[in-house]
Write an enzyme that holds these catalytic residues in place. Structure first.
Site, PDB file in Angstrom:
ATOM      1  N   CYS A  70      40.415  -9.149   2.708  1.00 35.52           N
ATOM      2  CA  CYS A  70      39.917  -7.399   2.820  1.00 35.52           C
ATOM      3  C   CYS A  70      41.115  -6.229   2.635  1.00 35.52           C
ATOM      4  O   CYS A  70      41.100  -5.337   1.335  1.00 35.52           O
ATOM      5  CB  CYS A  70      38.941  -6.810   3.549  1.00 35.52           C
ATOM      6  SG  CYS A  70      37.908  -8.086   4.293  1.00 35.52           S
ATOM      7  N   SER A  71      42.417  -6.518   3.462  1.00 39.23           N
ATOM      8  CA  SER A  71      43.117  -6.195   3.557  1.00 39.23           C
ATOM      9  C   SER A  71      43.792  -5.544   2.222  1.00 39.23           C
ATOM     10  O   SER A  71      45.009  -4.744   2.389  1.00 39.23           O
ATOM     11  CB  SER A  71      44.399  -6.072   4.563  1.00 39.23           C
ATOM     12  OG  SER A  71      43.031  -5.460   6.006  1.00 39.23           O
TER      13      SER A  71
END
Lengths: 191, 186
Positions: A84-85
């Site tokens: 996600c990052s």
């Protein structure tokens, strides 16, 4: 012994500096079940409407874009996790591609807003609204059939046209990042 | 004595992440990259334009600065302008044509590499590594990672003269670091 301790202390401090590098500063959840929900929606279905609060405190309603913009919903599982990052900072770079295609991007997680705030700051900011589906927990993710049993959303993309109809769905393996080209080709189909 | 030993053990454990992040060294496998290449890529690297694939050792140069990056990596995004600056600094130096640049997009598709190239106007060849195959071969390094290689290398691979994980800061200082690592004469 004091000399040795001093030497190792220097090494330890060097470790803290290096730990700020790209790898290693996020929570590593390990390999997860690729998908942990039952598909509810199909291409051609009307997209369930929702209203969620953004990090800026605004209430964002899907129906506000009806007749105006195509909408991309990007659900990601959790703040401060590896895939996600980098998925969302990648969308920072891709901003012109969304705009050229007349699309708005809405990012959604089931985290609460304080966690989202800290995470977005850590990533250096995002151009698109980040919406919290924290309470009632995961209600929007559930309405899209992508709420996992552990309370996280799947890593999923929905493309919704100006009429509010779902035109593309990618409920992706949670462990990997969706390829940007496929999303852009889906938006091209709406032109 | 026991307290000192316990402190020492704690500090050793705290130091482990630094060592786990160490940059690659030794020899790099002679990686195979996919073709066909554009005319500009083929001319720059000195490899056949229509080749189905080529190996790093076939690149016509003395040294290669290999950048492992990702379109999705904010650190790589921030570093992109500085890498271009380094490319221009080499082009304006006595090392022009001797030190070549090549980028590998770890986990990036051809489409994603193109987004990165266009956005930052990257002047050197970039290649996609969508399945992380090449990324695994270079030790699954964090991005950006810079490997300074001696070309063409031998049967065992290409010597890694220097490497760095993360941004390199001052452009001229990094260029001088590379020159020292390669013992390159003007």
């Amino acid at each position: 012994m004091k000399l040795l301790t001093g030497f190792v202390l220097i090494l330890a401090l060097a470790g803290s500096a290096w730990a700020q590098l790209p790898a290693g500063s996020v929570y590593e959840p390990g390999q997860l079940k690729p998908r942990d929900s039952v598909q509810l929606l199909r291409v051609g279905d009307k997209a369930p409407d929702f209203s969620l609060r953004s990090l800026k405190g605004e209430v964002v309603r899907l129906s506000d874009f009806r007749g105006k913009k195509n909408v991309v919903l990007s659900f990601v599982p959790a703040a401060f996790t590896p895939v996600c990052s980098d998925q969302w900072p990648g969308y920072n770079l891709a901003r012109p591609l969304f705009e050229e295609r007349g699309a708005v991007l809405l990012g959604i997680t089931t985290d609460n807003r304080p966690s989202q705030h800290a995470w977005v700051q850590e990533m250096g900011g995002l151009w698109f609204p980040v919406l919290s589906d924290f309470w009632p927990h995961g209600a929007v993710a559930a309405s899209y059939g992508i709420l996992r049993k552990d309370g996280m959303a799947e890593r999923a993309l929905f493309v919704i046209d100006r009429q509010g109809v779902i035109r593309f769905i990618d409920v992706h393996d949670i462990n990997t990042r969706p390829e940007l080209g496929a999303l852009m080709r889906a938006l091209d189909q709406l032109q | 004595m026991f307290r000192a030993l316990a402190l020492w053990m704690f500090l050793m454990l705290a130091a482990v992440p630094a060592w786990a992040q160490s940059a690659p060294s030794g020899l790099l496998t002679d990686l195979e990259l996919p073709g066909p290449l554009t005319r500009e890529q083929a001319d720059y690297l000195g490899v056949p334009k229509d080749a189905a694939s080529f190996r790093l050792s076939e690149i016509k140069g003395e040294y290669l600065l290999l950048e492992v990056f990702s379109m999705y990596c904010p650190h790589c995004q921030r570093e992109a302008a500085r890498v271009n600056e380094l490319y221009q600094a080499v082009a304006a130096s006595p090392y022009a044509g001797r030190i070549l640049f090549l980028g590998l997009g770890a986990g990036n598709s051809v489409f994603e590499v193109e987004v990165f190239r266009k956005q930052y106007k990257v002047p050197f060849p970039l290649f996609a590594d969508p399945d992380f195959l090449i990324h695994k071969a270079v030790g699954q390094v964090g991005t950006p990672c810079f490997l300074f290689l001696k070309l063409p290398g031998g049967g065992q691979g290409l010597p890694i003269l220097d490497s760095l994980i993360g941004g390199f800061g001052d452009t001229q200082a990094f260029l001088q670091r590379l020159v020292r690592a390669g013992r390159i004469e003007k």
